[in-house]
Motif scaffolding. Structure first.
Motif, mmCIF file in Angstrom:
data_model
loop_
_atom_site.group_PDB
_atom_site.id
_atom_site.type_symbol
_atom_site.label_atom_id
_atom_site.label_comp_id
_atom_site.label_asym_id
_atom_site.label_seq_id
_atom_site.Cartn_x
_atom_site.Cartn_y
_atom_site.Cartn_z
ATOM 1 N N SER A 109 0.811 -1.217 0.000
ATOM 2 C CA SER A 109 0.000 0.000 0.000
ATOM 3 C C SER A 109 0.843 1.265 0.000
ATOM 4 N N SER A 110 2.086 1.163 0.454
ATOM 5 C CA SER A 110 2.953 2.337 0.527
ATOM 6 C C SER A 110 3.292 2.900 -0.848
ATOM 7 N N ALA A 111 3.073 2.125 -1.911
ATOM 8 C CA ALA A 111 3.324 2.639 -3.261
ATOM 9 C C ALA A 111 2.449 3.863 -3.540
ATOM 10 N N GLY A 112 1.272 3.917 -2.931
ATOM 11 C CA GLY A 112 0.387 5.066 -3.107
ATOM 12 C C GLY A 112 0.987 6.355 -2.567
ATOM 13 N N PRO A 113 1.351 6.400 -1.276
ATOM 14 C CA PRO A 113 1.967 7.610 -0.733
ATOM 15 C C PRO A 113 3.282 7.981 -1.409
ATOM 16 N N TRP A 159 -4.018 10.838 -11.641
ATOM 17 C CA TRP A 159 -2.966 10.066 -10.990
ATOM 18 C C TRP A 159 -2.937 10.328 -9.481
ATOM 19 N N TYR A 160 -3.235 11.551 -9.103
ATOM 20 C CA TYR A 160 -3.283 11.912 -7.683
ATOM 21 C C TYR A 160 -4.353 11.098 -6.951
ATOM 22 N N LEU A 161 -5.564 11.076 -7.525
ATOM 23 C CA LEU A 161 -6.654 10.310 -6.912
ATOM 24 C C LEU A 161 -6.374 8.811 -6.958
ATOM 25 N N ALA A 162 -5.805 8.348 -8.076
ATOM 26 C CA ALA A 162 -5.505 6.922 -8.208
ATOM 27 C C ALA A 162 -4.504 6.474 -7.146
ATOM 28 N N SER A 163 -3.550 7.328 -6.810
ATOM 29 C CA SER A 163 -2.555 6.998 -5.792
ATOM 30 C C SER A 163 -3.196 6.903 -4.411
ATOM 31 N N ILE A 164 -4.093 7.839 -4.126
ATOM 32 C CA ILE A 164 -4.796 7.808 -2.835
ATOM 33 C C ILE A 164 -5.637 6.544 -2.720
#
Length: 417
Positions: free
Chosen positions: A149-153, A169-174
Motif C-alpha cells: 500500500s505504501s506505493a500510493g503515498p 494520478w493523484y486520486l488513483a494513488s490515494i
C-alpha cells in the motif's frame, strides 16, 4: 490472559479513544466556529493516527499473539510494536499543526518502513512453522498488502517533489493506498483471525481455502473498482467485473460456512460477542455489495463524486467492518478485562457507529439531489460524541477493572491449529 497482548490492546483502545476525540473536534469545527484549528491539517492527523495508532497497532499485536511461543514472540516483536506506536504519535503531534511538512512526512515515512520490517519478520516466522494452515496464508497476504500500500503515498510524494500533479494520478494513488489498506491489510488480517478460530472449532478447511484464493486473486483487479471514472479498455473492465463477482462469491462461501456450522459456534461465544460479530458481518455484506454495484460507471461516478458518500463508505469499512470485528474478537476471547462497564462502553461505541453511518447516508443521498439537510452538522457532531463517550467508558473501566464472573469464558489462548 496474555499480559503482553492485553497491554498492547489496551494501548490500542486508548488510541481509538483519541481518534474519537479528534473526530468530535472535527465535527465541532464544521458545526461551530473553532478558528485556531486547521480542519485540513487535523483531518490528516486524524486519519493517519486511526490507521497506525488504532487499527495497525491492534492488528499487529493480535497477529503476533497468533505465532507459536506467544510469550517469547512479544519480547521479539516488542521493539517493532513500540516503533509503530512512536510513528503513530509522531503523526498525531505533527500533522494537525504543520500538515504535510518535513517532520510529519518523516514520521509517516518511518511508519512505512516499520510495516516493511514487520512484514519481513512476520513472514519469516510463518515460514518456520511446519504445519501451516489457511490462516497463515491470510496473515502473510495481509502484511504484504500493508507493505504494498505504501506505493500510493510514495507516488504522491514523487508528484509533489517534481511539481507535476495530475488529478487522475493523484486520486488513483490515494485510492491505491486505501484499497490495499482496507481490502488488503485490515480485511485479510481479520479473516486470518476468524479462520484461526474456526479451524480450532473443527470447521471445514475447503470453504476457507476457496474464499482466500478468490479474495487474494481478485485483490489487484478489484482496485480498479475505485478508478472506474478513468477510461479503461473493455477487456480490463470485464476483468474488474469478474473480480467483483468473485468477491461476492467468496463472501457467500464464508457466510454459508458459518451459517451451516452456527449451532457449533453459537455455544462457544458470549451473547454480546455474537451480536458484534453479526453486525460486523452485516456491515461487510453491505460493503461488498456496494463495491460490486460500483461496476456500473454511472454509479461509480456518482458515488466518488460526492464527499459524504465517500466518507460514509470509508467509515463503514473502518468502523463498521474492521473496528467492530476487532472489538468482537477482543470481547469474545477476553483479551482485555471485560465486565459490565466495558461491555456497556462497547455497546455505546458501536451504537455511535451506526448512528454516524445513518446520518452520513442521509447527507450523501441528499447531496446527490443537491439538497441540504437541516442541522445535519449537529447530528453528526452528536454521533461523534456518542462514539467518544463509549470509548471513554471502556478506557476508564480498564483502569478500574474488576472481573465480572457472569461473562462467559471461552478459551483465551490464541493459537492456530
Amino acid at each position: 490472559m496474555n499480559t503482553s497482548l492485553r497491554k498492547w490492546l489496551q494501548v490500542s483502545l486508548f488510541n481509538l479513544m483519541l481518534v474519537a476525540l479528534i473526530g468530535v473536534v472535527l465535527r465541532y469545527k464544521i458545526a461551530f466556529s473553532l478558528p485556531f484549528v486547521d480542519q485540513k491539517y487535523l483531518l490528516h492527523g486524524h486519519s493517519h493516527f486511526a490507521f497506525a495508532g488504532w487499527l495497525t497497532q491492534a492488528l499487529m499485536a493480535l497477529l503476533v499473539a497468533c505465532l507459536p511461543a506467544t510469550k517469547n514472540q512479544f519480547i521479539k516483536y516488542r521493539w517493532i510494536l513500540y516503533a509503530n506506536l512512536i510513528t503513530a504519535y509522531g503523526m498525531l503531534l505533527t500533522f494537525p499543526f504543520v500538515g504535510y511538512a518535513t517532520v510529519s512526512i518523516f514520521f509517516s515515512t518511518l511508519s512505512v518502513f516499520v510495516s516493511y520490517v514487520f512484514a519481513f519478520m512476520y513472514i519469516r516466522d510463518i515460514l518456520k512453522i511446519k504445519d501451516r494452515t489457511i490462516s497463515h496464508a491470510w496473515f502473510s497476504a495481509a502484511v504484504l498488502c500493508n507493505a504494498i500500500s505504501s506505493a500510493g503515498p510514495f507516488s504522491l510524494a514523487y508528484m509533489m517533489a517534481t511539481h507535476h500533479i495530475q488529478q487522475n494520478w493523484y486520486l488513483a494513488s490515494i485510492y491505491f493506498f486505501l484499497h490495499f489498506q482496507y481490502n488488503g491489510w485490515f480485511f485479510f488480517a481479520c479473516m486470518g483471525l476468524l479462520c484461526s478460530r474456526l479451524l480450532s472449532l473443527g470447521f471445514k478447511v475447503a470453504f476457507m481455502k476457496r474464499a482466500f484464493l478468490l479474495f487474494a486473486n481478485t485483490l489487484i483487479p478489484a482496485y480498479f473498482l475505485s478508478v472506474l471514472w478513468w477510461p479503461m479498455p473493455a477487456w480490463l473492465y470485464l476483468i474488474v467485473l469478474l473480480a467483483a463477482f468473485c468477491q461476492l462469491l467468496a463472501w457467500w462461501l464464508l457466510i454459508s460456512l458459518v451459517v451451516k456450522q452456527w449451532p457449533l459456534l453459537k455455544n462457544k461465544l458470549p451473547s454480546l460477542s455474537k451480536i458484534f460479530f453479526l453486525l460486523s458481518a452485516l456491515a461487510c455484506t453491505i460493503k461488498i455489495c456496494l463495491q460490486a454495484a460500483s461496476v456500473f460507471p454511472s454509479i461509480s461516478k456518482m458515488a466518488f463524486g460526492f464527499r459524504p458518500i465517500v466518507i460514509g463508505y470509508l467509515h463503514l469499512v473502518l468502523l463498521g467492518v474492521i473496528s467492530i470485528f476487532i472489538i468482537a474478537y477482543i470481547v469474545a476471547y477476553r483479551l482485555i478485562g471485560v465486565n459490565k462497564t466495558v461491555r456497556a462502553g462497547f455497546i455505546i461505541f458501536i451504537a455511535g457507529i451506526f448512528i454516524n453511518e445513518f446520518f452520513l447516508m442521509v447527507q450523501g443521498v441528499a447531496g446527490i439531489n443537491y439538497t441540504g439537510v437541516p442541522h445535519i452538522e449537529i447530528f453528526l457532531l452528536a454521533s461523534a460524541v456518542v462514539l467518544l463517550a463509549g470509548m471513554l467508558i471502556v478506557n476508564f473501566a480498564q483502569i478500574k477493572f474488576k472481573d465480572d464472573p457472569s461473562h462467559k469464558r471461552p478459551e483465551n489462548k490464541v493459537v492456530i491449529l
